[in-house]
Structures are given as structure tokens and as C-alpha cells.
Write a protein that holds these residues in place. Structure first.
Motif, PDB file in Angstrom:
ATOM      1  N   ILE A 138      31.468  28.125  -4.959  1.00  0.00           N
ATOM      2  CA  ILE A 138      32.054  29.006  -3.950  1.00  0.00           C
ATOM      3  C   ILE A 138      30.970  29.924  -3.394  1.00  0.00           C
ATOM      4  N   ILE A 139      31.157  30.426  -2.187  1.00  0.00           N
ATOM      5  CA  ILE A 139      30.194  31.331  -1.557  1.00  0.00           C
ATOM      6  C   ILE A 139      30.391  32.735  -2.138  1.00  0.00           C
ATOM      7  N   VAL A 140      29.313  33.312  -2.656  1.00  0.00           N
ATOM      8  CA  VAL A 140      29.397  34.652  -3.246  1.00  0.00           C
ATOM      9  C   VAL A 140      28.666  35.691  -2.377  1.00  0.00           C
ATOM     10  N   ASP A 141      27.825  35.221  -1.446  1.00  0.00           N
ATOM     11  CA  ASP A 141      27.107  36.120  -0.526  1.00  0.00           C
ATOM     12  C   ASP A 141      27.335  35.594   0.890  1.00  0.00           C
ATOM     13  N   ARG A 142      28.479  36.014   1.492  1.00  0.00           N
ATOM     14  CA  ARG A 142      28.875  35.476   2.792  1.00  0.00           C
ATOM     15  C   ARG A 142      27.854  35.806   3.882  1.00  0.00           C
ATOM     16  N   LEU A 143      27.331  37.039   3.895  1.00  0.00           N
ATOM     17  CA  LEU A 143      26.384  37.456   4.929  1.00  0.00           C
ATOM     18  C   LEU A 143      25.090  36.635   4.861  1.00  0.00           C
ATOM     19  N   GLY A 144      24.523  36.522   3.649  1.00  0.00           N
ATOM     20  CA  GLY A 144      23.301  35.750   3.477  1.00  0.00           C
ATOM     21  C   GLY A 144      23.512  34.278   3.795  1.00  0.00           C
ATOM     22  N   TYR A 145      24.680  33.770   3.413  1.00  0.00           N
ATOM     23  CA  TYR A 145      24.988  32.359   3.665  1.00  0.00           C
ATOM     24  C   TYR A 145      25.041  32.080   5.165  1.00  0.00           C
ATOM     25  N   ASN A 146      25.707  32.952   5.921  1.00  0.00           N
ATOM     26  CA  ASN A 146      25.836  32.742   7.377  1.00  0.00           C
ATOM     27  C   ASN A 146      24.474  32.819   8.065  1.00  0.00           C
ATOM     28  N   GLU A 147      23.620  33.749   7.621  1.00  0.00           N
ATOM     29  CA  GLU A 147      22.297  33.882   8.217  1.00  0.00           C
ATOM     30  C   GLU A 147      21.466  32.613   7.962  1.00  0.00           C
ATOM     31  N   ALA A 148      21.530  32.084   6.719  1.00  0.00           N
ATOM     32  CA  ALA A 148      20.802  30.859   6.379  1.00  0.00           C
ATOM     33  C   ALA A 148      21.355  29.665   7.146  1.00  0.00           C
ATOM     34  N   LYS A 149      22.677  29.672   7.377  1.00  0.00           N
ATOM     35  CA  LYS A 149      23.315  28.574   8.119  1.00  0.00           C
ATOM     36  C   LYS A 149      22.798  28.534   9.566  1.00  0.00           C
ATOM     37  N   ALA A 153      20.667  25.498  11.498  1.00  0.00           N
ATOM     38  CA  ALA A 153      21.038  24.884  12.781  1.00  0.00           C
ATOM     39  C   ALA A 153      19.864  24.912  13.761  1.00  0.00           C
ATOM     40  N   MET A 154      19.151  26.058  13.811  1.00  0.00           N
ATOM     41  CA  MET A 154      18.001  26.167  14.714  1.00  0.00           C
ATOM     42  C   MET A 154      16.886  25.204  14.308  1.00  0.00           C
ATOM     43  N   ALA A 155      16.648  25.100  12.996  1.00  0.00           N
ATOM     44  CA  ALA A 155      15.590  24.212  12.507  1.00  0.00           C
ATOM     45  C   ALA A 155      15.930  22.752  12.772  1.00  0.00           C
ATOM     46  N   LYS A 156      17.222  22.403  12.641  1.00  0.00           N
ATOM     47  CA  LYS A 156      17.640  21.027  12.909  1.00  0.00           C
ATOM     48  C   LYS A 156      17.476  20.679  14.385  1.00  0.00           C
ATOM     49  N   ALA A 157      17.729  21.660  15.255  1.00  0.00           N
ATOM     50  CA  ALA A 157      17.547  21.430  16.694  1.00  0.00           C
ATOM     51  C   ALA A 157      16.069  21.175  17.001  1.00  0.00           C
ATOM     52  N   GLU A 158      15.182  21.970  16.383  1.00  0.00           N
ATOM     53  CA  GLU A 158      13.746  21.761  16.547  1.00  0.00           C
ATOM     54  C   GLU A 158      13.334  20.387  16.012  1.00  0.00           C
ATOM     55  N   LEU A 159      13.929  20.022  14.894  1.00  0.00           N
ATOM     56  CA  LEU A 159      13.618  18.745  14.269  1.00  0.00           C
ATOM     57  C   LEU A 159      13.956  17.591  15.208  1.00  0.00           C
TER      58      LEU A 159
END
Length: 589
Positions: A138-149, A153-159
Motif C-alpha cells: 500500500i502507498i504510505v507516502d502519497r505526496l512522494g509517490y505522486n511526485e515520483a509518478k 511519466a516525463m522520463a518515459k516521454a523522453e525515452l
């Protein structure tokens, strides 16, 4: 003697990229039919003319192909540079995706849920058992998780953006590389044709004696394989050598003797010649060898030398006496001595003007040297010398210590070294024997029970055995008899543990009862009832031989009363706690 002009006229005068190969083949066909009657002058003239023809052929075809190779090399370097730049950006984007996914995973954890599905008898549920479903993340750090998400997405677009560029530049780079390899292969084919023409000329009569032919080829810019260069230019060094006749004489002398010389070697290189021959010598107890070698490292000088090498160990108290006696025998040898080693070397070495006369006396000299060397070996034997390789090695080690340590320290170090070597060898032998015993004991533990009896009463004390349940799952059963005055304490201890941790209780089921009855028989006293502390240990892989540890999953234990019939079979097994077995968690990873 005059030059055969018809042989020279076989070569066409005009050499172009289009007619060079055909002209070479035509000339060779003509020469092969007439070269048997050539004199050396004709061979030299044809050799020089054919070498010049090869040079013209090389000059007609190579500049164009070299220019093509340079062009394709430049194109390949450019494409590869572009590809490497874009690939670096692609790899950076790929790493950014990986980093973001790692950060997302760090923001999650497992929910608080019990799970014991991998232990012994995994189909059974423990007494306090809840469901066997694995724990969910389960997600325990929602803020950190959303920032990493978002970063993912940005890195995948660059990829995705760089992926097309990487594929495009890779195709262009591969195409340029293909053109480059094709041009290099074309050059290789042309070079092989020119080289084969030169080798075919070299095979003609007297051409291997032509300094004109070989030196013209050597001084040209024609690219030849290393094997061809070694063959042609080592021959050139040999036929130009002032001492060529002496080498041929030496070879003739050795070959005439046949089996007398154990080892013969004639080595020619573009810069040196070596002819050597060795002969074994046998004395009372020792074997030795004398070698003769004629060498030349430039075309105007050579050296004829003899060598003999033996090392011996002589006891320290014998060194002085042995030295005097052996030194008196030395005429053609140099004797060098240190504390524990004798070394003999020939002192004969002839150069240039002396070589011819000494080769004439070669056989008689060799007999003299061999006789003297044999006498030296016999004298070593009389003085208790040894040529044991082990003793020589020990002697060299001793000399090293003597040179690097004071005499007192040398003795101390020698004693300590000997003790250390003995201890290490002894320990190694012990470990080897002990490991074999442990391996045999482990294999035997699957076949029969290991039973120990009380030394005073000779009654059952303990027993253990291994069982193979599945391909990768083993089971170790161990039990020991509980003294009558300790039974209640053991029962109460197990009860307390189970009642305090009901989720760690494995009920004593009918299935477990049947398994124990089938497998525990044969180790307890017959016709009796025995109270035992029983341990069942599930593990994977073999036991660790040196430590006895197992790669355990789970261990269960309890207190049981086991009754046996007169034939040793199990009549009944009773769980004295009434609660089952207590589960002890992982002991070793």
C-alpha cells in the motif's frame, strides 16, 4: 653466362588496374616452363623485374581503394558519433525511469497481515490461522509517490522521443560500417592477389637464392601478411649472412650424427639465425645436458657457444672439500657455488674467425666436454650431492633467507617457517579427512537413524534422521528422552509458549500422526513407552558440512509419549500438551 631475355620479355611493360592480374598469370605460366634451365643471373633479373611488376600493380590498385576506405571510415565515424550522443541521452532517460520507479517503490510498504505459507506441511493452517493470502503493498507516502509518478511519466516521454532517433542513427551507422567492411574486404582480396604472385615467383628455380628479388620486395611499400614477411625476409637474412656456410656445415654435422643429439632446432627470423643441438649426459646418479648453438644477430657476425647447466645440493660441511675436488676437474667449465647450490657452466665461446676452425673439430670437442661433464657429475655424487628438485627449491629458499636475514634470525625464521608449514599441512589434511567424514555421515543420515544411548543405563537417549520429502525439500527429525522428573516442566513450558502465541501452533493432526508412525519406528526401545521432546525441522538444500547448519524454513517442537510394540513398530503417539507443536521461526536464511 648471360641473362635469358625471353624470360624477361614475358612480363608486359604497361601495368594498369585492369590488366595487372592477367599479365602476372601469363608471365608465371611462361616462367614455370623454362625456370629449370635458369642460371642465377637470370633468376636475379627475373626476380627484380617481377618485384618491380608487383610494385607497379600495387601502385595501380591501392590508392583508389585506400581513398574509398578513408571516405567510408569518415562516414562511419560521423554516424557513430551521432549515434553515441543520442544513445547517451536515451540511456539517461532510461535511468531516470528506473530512478523514479525506485522512488515510487520506496513510498510503499506491506500492509500488516500475517503470512506463514512457506513452512512445513504448507497445506495446514496454524491454530490461530487467519487467511493464507499474501500481504499487499500500500502507498504510505502519497505526496512522494505522486511526485515520483510524474517524474516517471516525463522520463518515459523522453525515452520514447529518443528511441526513434537511436534506431535511425543506428541504421545509418550500420550502413556506413557495412560499406567500410566491403571496401576493406576488396583491399584484402587485391592484396592477396599481389602477395600470391610474389610467393609464386619465390617458388621458381633459384629464386630463394636471389638477393635482388627479396631485397626489392623488402624495400617496397607492398603490404604482406606476417607469415609471408617472416618466410621471405628470414631467407634474405640467411642468404646474405657472411656465416651462412658455417650454419650449413653445423647442420650437416648434427644431422650426420642422427640419434646422438636429442634436440635439434634451426630457427630463422628476419633479424637472426639460431641453430642449436643438445645431447644428454648420464653419470652414476645424475643426468645432465650439454647444448651447442651457432647464433647470428647481424649478417656480419656469429657466435658458436657451448652450455651445460646443473644445480646440486651439497651438505654444508661438505662444501669446502667438494669445492676443491670438483674445481680441480674443471677445464672447460666454470663452477659457481653458494651455500647450498653448485652450478656448472661451459666457458667456451667462439666468435667470427674462430668459428670455422672450431666447427671442424666439433665432434672431438663435444666428446671431450661430455667426458669432463660426466666426471664432474660423478664427483658430485661422491660428495653426496643431490639434484632433487624439492631439495634445490628448499636450498634456494634457504639462500634467500640467508641473504635477507642475520644468521640468528635466519635460524629462527627457518624453524618458524618449518613449524608453520607443518601446521598448515596438518590442518589441511585434518579438514580434508573431516569433511569426507561429515559428507558420509550426512548421506548415511537419510538411510538410518543415528541413535545414542545413556552411558550409565544403556537406555535410549536420543535419535535423529533426515528425510527427503520433495526434490528440494528435506526434513530433519530429532528427539531425545525426557527424564521422568522433568516431563511436567517440559509440558508446561510448551503449553505456555503456545498459549502466549496461539498463531504459532501446529495442531497434532491425523496426517502428522500417521507420518510420524510410519517414519519414527526403528529407533526407540521395543515394547516400552518413552516420553520424548520431538523436533521437526523443514529445510532446503544440504546441511552445511563444516557448521552443521541448515537452510531452515520452520522448526516445530513438542512433548510426546510414544509406545512401541515388541517388534519395534509404533503403537501410539500421544501429544502430552494437548495443544500440538510450537512453531519456531526461521533459524538461518
Amino acid at each position: 653466362m648471360s641473362i635469358n631475355q625471353s624470360a624477361l620479355s614475358a612480363l608486359q611493360q604497361s601495368v594498369t588496374a585492369s590488366n595487372a592480374e592477367a599479365g602476372a598469370k601469363s608471365a608465371l605460366a611462361t616462367w614455370k616452363g623454362m625456370c629449370v634451365s635458369w642460371e642465377q643471373e637470370t633468376a636475379d633479373a627475373v626476380g627484380k623485374a617481377s618485384a618491380n611488376y608487383a610494385i607497379k600493380w600495387n601502385n595501380a590498385v591501392m590508392p583508389e581503394i585506400e581513398a574509398k576506405i578513408q571516405k567510408f571510415q569518415a562516414e562511419y565515424d560521423e554516424k557513430k558519433s551521432q549515434y553515441d550522443a543520442v544513445k547517451d541521452q536515451y540511456d539517461a532517460a532510461e535511468q531516470a525511469v528506473s530512478d523514479a520507479q525506485r522512488d515510487m517503490d520506496a513510498c510503499m510498504d506491506y500492509e500488516d497481515n500475517e503470512w506463514h505459507g512457506s513452512g512445513m506441511f504448507n497445506g495446514m493452517q496454524t491454530a490461530g490461522g487467519k487467511g493464507a493470502a499474501p500481504r499487499q503493498k500500500i502507498i504510505v507516502d502519497r505526496l512522494g509517490y505522486n511526485e515520483a509518478k510524474k517524474r516517471e511519466a516525463m522520463a518515459k516521454a523522453e525515452l520514447n522521443r529518443y528511441k526513434g532517433q537511436v534506431d535511425n542513427w543506428k541504421r545509418q551507422m550500420n550502413a556506413a560500417e557495412s560499406s567500410l567492411k566491403k571496401a576493406e574486404k576488396e583491399k584484402e582480396v587485391l592484396a592477396n592477389k599481389i602477395e600470391n604472385f610474389i610467393l609464386d615467383v619465390y617458388e621458381l628455380n633459384l629464386m630463394n637464392e636471389s638477393v635482388e628479388f627479396l631485397s626489392t620486395i623488402k624495400n617496397s611499400q607492398i603490404t604482406l601478411s606476417q607469415g609471408t614477411k617472416d618466410e621471405l625476409f628470414s631467407r634474405l637474412f640467411f642468404i646474405q649472412n657472411v656465416y651462412r656456410k658455417q650454419f650449413e656445415k653445423f647442420e650437416e654435422l648434427i644431422k650426420k650424427e642422427g640419434k646422438t643429439y636429442e634436440k635439434q632446432q634451426f630457427v630463422k627470423t628476419p633479424k637472426s639465425i639460431l641453430y642449436s643441438a643438445a645431447r644428454k649426459i648420464k653419470a652414476k646418479k645424475f643426468k645432465g645436458k650439454i647444448a651447442a648453438a651457432l647464433t647470428s644477430n647481424d649478417i656480419y657476425s656469429a657466435k658458436l657457444s657451448y652450455s651445460a647447466k646443473s644445480e646440486f645440493i651439497v651438505p654444508k660441511k661438505k662444501v669446502e672439500t667438494a669445492t676443491q675436488k670438483i674445481q680441480a676437474l674443471c677445464k672447460n667449465f666454470v663452477l659457481s657455488i653458494d651455500r647450498k647450490n653448485f652450478k656448472i657452466e661451459m666457458n667456451k665461446n667462439y666468435e667470427n674467425d674462430e668459428i670455422a676452425s672450431n666447427l671442424e673439430q666439433f665432434d672431438s670437442q663435444f666428446e671431450e666436454y661430455c667426458s669432463e661433464y660426466t666426471a664432474l657429475l660423478d664427483e658430485f655424487h661422491v660428495n653426496r650431492a643431490s639434484n632433487s628438485k624439492v631439495k634445490i627449491l628448499i636450498g634456494k629458499i634457504g639462500n634467500w633467507h640467508l641473504n635477507h636475514c642475520p644468521k640468528l634470525w635466519y635460524k629462527i625464521v627457518s624453524i618458524l617457517s618449518a613449524v608453520l608449514v607443518a601446521v598448515v599441512l596438518g590442518f589441511g589434511i585434518f579438514i580434508g579427512i573431516d569433511t569426507v567424514k561429515r559428507n558420509d555421515k550426512y548421506k548415511k543420515s537419510f538411510v538410518e537413524w543415528t541413535v545414542t544411548n545413556n552411558s550409565e543405563t544403556n537406555e535410549f537417549s536420543s535419535a535423529s534422521k533426515n528425510f527427503k520429502v520433495e526434490e528440494s525439500l528435506m526434513r530433519h527429525v530429532y528427539m531425545y528422552a525426557i527424564a521422568e522428573n522433568e516431563v511436567q516442566d517440559k509440558i508446561q513450558s510448551c503449553k505456555t509458549r503456545i498459549e502466549s502465541n496461539p498463531d504459532r501452533c501446529l495442531p497434532f493432526s491425523d496426517e502428522l500422526n500417521v507420518w510420524l508412525k510410519e517414519n519414527v519406528s526403528g529407533c526407540l526401545a521395543v515394547g516400552k513407552t518413552t516420553v520424548v521432546f520431538l523436533t521437526i525441522d523443514d529445510y532446503t538444500g544440504e546441511i552445511t558440512k563444516r557448521t552443521g547448519e541448515r537452510n531452515s524454513h520452520h522448526r516445530y517442537y513438542g512433548v510426546f509419549e510414544i509406545a512401541t510394540a515388541d517388534d519395534g513398530s509404533i503403537v501410539s503417539i500421544t501429544d502430552l500438551t494437548g495443544l500440538g507443536l510450537y512453531e519456531q521461526y526461521k533459524l538461518h536464511a
